[in-house]
Design an enzyme around this catalytic site. Sequence first.
Site, mmCIF file in Angstrom:
data_model
loop_
_atom_site.group_PDB
_atom_site.id
_atom_site.type_symbol
_atom_site.label_atom_id
_atom_site.label_comp_id
_atom_site.label_asym_id
_atom_site.label_seq_id
_atom_site.Cartn_x
_atom_site.Cartn_y
_atom_site.Cartn_z
ATOM 1 N N TRP A 94 0.748 -1.358 -0.007
ATOM 2 C CA TRP A 94 0.005 0.040 0.009
ATOM 3 C C TRP A 94 0.866 1.409 0.010
ATOM 4 O O TRP A 94 0.554 2.094 -0.685
ATOM 5 C CB TRP A 94 -0.820 -0.008 1.331
ATOM 6 C CG TRP A 94 -1.901 1.032 1.357
ATOM 7 C CD1 TRP A 94 -2.302 2.080 0.288
ATOM 8 C CD2 TRP A 94 -2.909 1.349 2.388
ATOM 9 N NE1 TRP A 94 -3.413 2.766 0.886
ATOM 10 C CE2 TRP A 94 -3.543 2.645 1.932
ATOM 11 C CE3 TRP A 94 -2.976 0.886 3.670
ATOM 12 C CZ2 TRP A 94 -4.543 3.039 2.995
ATOM 13 C CZ3 TRP A 94 -3.789 1.298 4.298
ATOM 14 C CH2 TRP A 94 -4.773 2.246 4.290
ATOM 15 N N ASP A 134 1.823 -8.565 -0.752
ATOM 16 C CA ASP A 134 0.118 -8.258 -0.921
ATOM 17 C C ASP A 134 0.146 -6.874 -1.528
ATOM 18 O O ASP A 134 0.694 -5.891 -1.085
ATOM 19 C CB ASP A 134 -0.319 -8.371 0.456
ATOM 20 C CG ASP A 134 -1.732 -7.741 0.469
ATOM 21 O OD1 ASP A 134 -2.548 -8.580 -0.059
ATOM 22 O OD2 ASP A 134 -2.374 -6.675 0.687
ATOM 23 N N TYR A 194 -4.401 0.527 -5.169
ATOM 24 C CA TYR A 194 -3.270 1.131 -4.539
ATOM 25 C C TYR A 194 -2.215 1.956 -5.593
ATOM 26 O O TYR A 194 -1.571 1.415 -6.513
ATOM 27 C CB TYR A 194 -2.118 0.140 -3.882
ATOM 28 C CG TYR A 194 -2.571 -0.671 -2.851
ATOM 29 C CD1 TYR A 194 -3.682 -0.283 -2.147
ATOM 30 C CD2 TYR A 194 -2.027 -1.904 -2.590
ATOM 31 C CE1 TYR A 194 -4.062 -0.970 -0.963
ATOM 32 C CE2 TYR A 194 -2.350 -2.626 -1.377
ATOM 33 C CZ TYR A 194 -3.425 -2.022 -0.637
ATOM 34 O OH TYR A 194 -4.046 -2.845 0.370
ATOM 35 N N HIS A 196 -11.506 -7.175 -1.676
ATOM 36 C CA HIS A 196 -10.766 -5.909 -0.946
ATOM 37 C C HIS A 196 -11.914 -5.361 -0.115
ATOM 38 O O HIS A 196 -12.431 -4.148 -0.577
ATOM 39 C CB HIS A 196 -10.252 -5.097 -1.973
ATOM 40 C CG HIS A 196 -9.140 -4.122 -1.410
ATOM 41 N ND1 HIS A 196 -8.447 -3.176 -1.993
ATOM 42 C CD2 HIS A 196 -8.990 -3.974 0.124
ATOM 43 C CE1 HIS A 196 -7.684 -2.533 -1.169
ATOM 44 N NE2 HIS A 196 -7.948 -2.943 0.021
ATOM 45 N N SER A 222 -10.084 -9.868 2.255
ATOM 46 C CA SER A 222 -9.645 -8.845 3.031
ATOM 47 C C SER A 222 -10.838 -8.213 3.823
ATOM 48 O O SER A 222 -11.715 -7.791 3.344
ATOM 49 C CB SER A 222 -8.957 -7.635 2.474
ATOM 50 O OG SER A 222 -8.283 -6.973 3.464
#
Length: 327
Positions: A21, A51, A56, A121, A152
């Site tokens: 991220w 990951d 992002y 996500h 997630s």
Amino acid sequence: MNYRELGNTGLKVSEISFGTWAIGGSWGKTTDEESLKALDYAMEQGVNFFDTADVYGDGHSERPLAKAAKGREDEVYVATKFCRQGDIHAPETYSYEQVSTYCEASLRRLARERIDLYQIHCPATKILEEGEVFHVLDRLQREGKVRHYGVSVESVEEGLLCLEHPNVKSLQVIFNLFRQKPAEELFQRAKKQGVGIIVRLPLASGLLTGKFKQSDTFEEDDHRHFNNDGHAFNVGETFAGLGFQKGVQLSNELKWIAEGRGSMAEASLRWILDYPEVPCIIPGFRNTRQVEQNLRALHTPSFTQEEQERIKTFYDEKVKQHIRGVY
């Protein structure tokens, strides 16, 4: 490097892996040159699981990961995520046509023929309740585009919903010294079903490094500035939902954990690794120095039973009543 089984996927992943991220955006300034050096260094140290997500930096974080892993595709596992480029509440975001589009775009950016772990996500809870998206992922798996899939999640409730679907192989959760609820039930349930736990935000957006003062500020494009009160997405993603001022106060009270463990960050990561139900943690990074610092936790002494009890008491009495957002 130490490795643990990611549930029953057959993948052995590095205990300390990394999330991207920070190199994609929303964590302040960074450069691709720094990111590539850091990724290469991590891989040289034996880190084999990374990951990322299509959102992002609007796919930006997937590209340097592809460059760093070139020639190492068989030994470096990549997990990416989808759905937050669309409306997370809209069923059409999770249709086969739309998810296929997301998946193929990620495959191109990652320069891969198959995604090792494809994750929803942080979707809306109702999407998990309805469950149609899991059939879509089953289809992508049959087509060979996805090796395994997971979710997630933002809350324990969502994690438990995911465990109702047998092909879910991983759950990515926020878990750290300031956010301990997943360990109460979810970890054991997941382990019993062979579902791997991936811990994100193990340092609570940097609070658990102990480096912040209450007077500190962040750049405008840093989520620690624009999402401190949950204006952009779930507040739990920023400072474990505590808010910056309260988080700094509480982190100062926890600085004792660093005694004999090098630093507060190393100690915070070690505390998570002491949970046998956790295959790996994915701290973020922006440069090689941060990768190196995080990897030191591998050699940090574990916590004694007395210390564990002191931490649990601190959490119960001083922390959990201040946590905001779904949990």
